[in-house]
Scaffold this motif. Structure first.
Motif, short mmCIF file in Angstrom:
data_model
loop_
_atom_site.label_atom_id
_atom_site.label_comp_id
_atom_site.label_asym_id
_atom_site.label_seq_id
_atom_site.Cartn_x
_atom_site.Cartn_y
_atom_site.Cartn_z
N ARG A 25 40.85 44.77 64.95
CA ARG A 25 42.00 43.87 64.86
C ARG A 25 43.23 44.56 65.46
NH1 ARG A 25 43.54 39.85 60.92
NH2 ARG A 25 41.34 39.33 61.00
N LEU A 29 45.49 43.35 68.65
CA LEU A 29 46.94 43.17 68.53
C LEU A 29 47.68 44.07 69.52
CD1 LEU A 29 49.04 41.62 66.92
CD2 LEU A 29 48.96 43.43 65.19
N THR A 85 46.33 41.02 58.55
CA THR A 85 47.34 41.44 59.52
C THR A 85 48.71 41.05 59.03
OG1 THR A 85 45.72 41.12 61.29
CG2 THR A 85 48.03 41.28 61.94
N TYR A 114 52.06 32.59 56.08
CA TYR A 114 50.70 33.14 56.08
C TYR A 114 49.79 32.16 56.79
CZ TYR A 114 46.18 34.65 54.17
OH TYR A 114 44.87 35.05 54.02
N GLN A 118 43.46 33.06 60.01
CA GLN A 118 43.53 34.33 60.74
C GLN A 118 43.82 35.50 59.81
OE1 GLN A 118 45.36 31.62 61.70
NE2 GLN A 118 44.27 31.04 63.55
N THR A 120 46.58 36.36 58.48
CA THR A 120 47.74 36.99 59.12
C THR A 120 49.02 36.47 58.50
OG1 THR A 120 46.55 37.25 61.21
CG2 THR A 120 48.94 37.26 61.33
#
Length: 161
Positions: A25, A29, A85, A114, A118, A120
């Protein structure tokens, strides 16, 4: 009498170990963010942002590490087995810009949000730390309560902000 052949059972692909999934991940990113951003992997978290070093570390410690441990002491049992993430932006402008650039999101809340699919969180860190705690609660609750009703999830998040 002839027996019917048994169907081949579907085998789910084995999940990556958490540390490896977090590294992947982070690599994904890293290809999408500017080089000057901070990026830290602390399973289950992959944290990135354009904050100063001190601001980034403060958010990591007081916005993620400590509240996570507190919630596991009092609320949750299942630790995350997939990466979460967290993207920490230093201004409202950069927060809105990167929500769009990374995820195509245009109509975003002022403080942060949020993305459950994902796993994230995208945060406007300049607005304070309360929203980070709120969204962190959603992310962590999903492992113990994958079918948590929205009304309860929002109430639990509000309790922590």
């Amino acid at each position: 009498m002839r027996a019917e052949p048994r169907p081949t059972p579907r085998v789910r692909p084995k999940a990556l170990p958490l540390a490896e999934a977090c590294r992947r991940r982070a690599a994904w990113l890293k290809r999408r963010i500017p080089k000057h951003w901070r990026l830290k992997v602390e399973p289950p978290f992959v944290v990135a942002g354009n904050l100063t070093k001190a601001g980034f570390e403060r958010q990591l410690e007081y916005g993620i590490r400590r509240p996570t441990e507190a919630m596991y002491r009092s609320l949750f049992n299942r630790r995350p087995d997939r990466p979460i993430t967290v993207i920490l932006m230093g201004s409202l402008r950069s927060y809105k810009r990167w929500a769009y650039r990374l995820f195509g999101d245009t109509d975003v809340a002022h403080f942060g949000y949020y993305k459950p699919a994902q796993q994230t969180m995208i945060m406007n860190a300049s607005s304070g730390i309360g929203t980070l705690w709120h969204e962190l609660t959603h992310a962590l609750a999903s492992f113990d309560f994958p079918q948590i009703p929205d009304w309860f999830n929002e109430g639990l998040g509000s309790l922590h902000e």
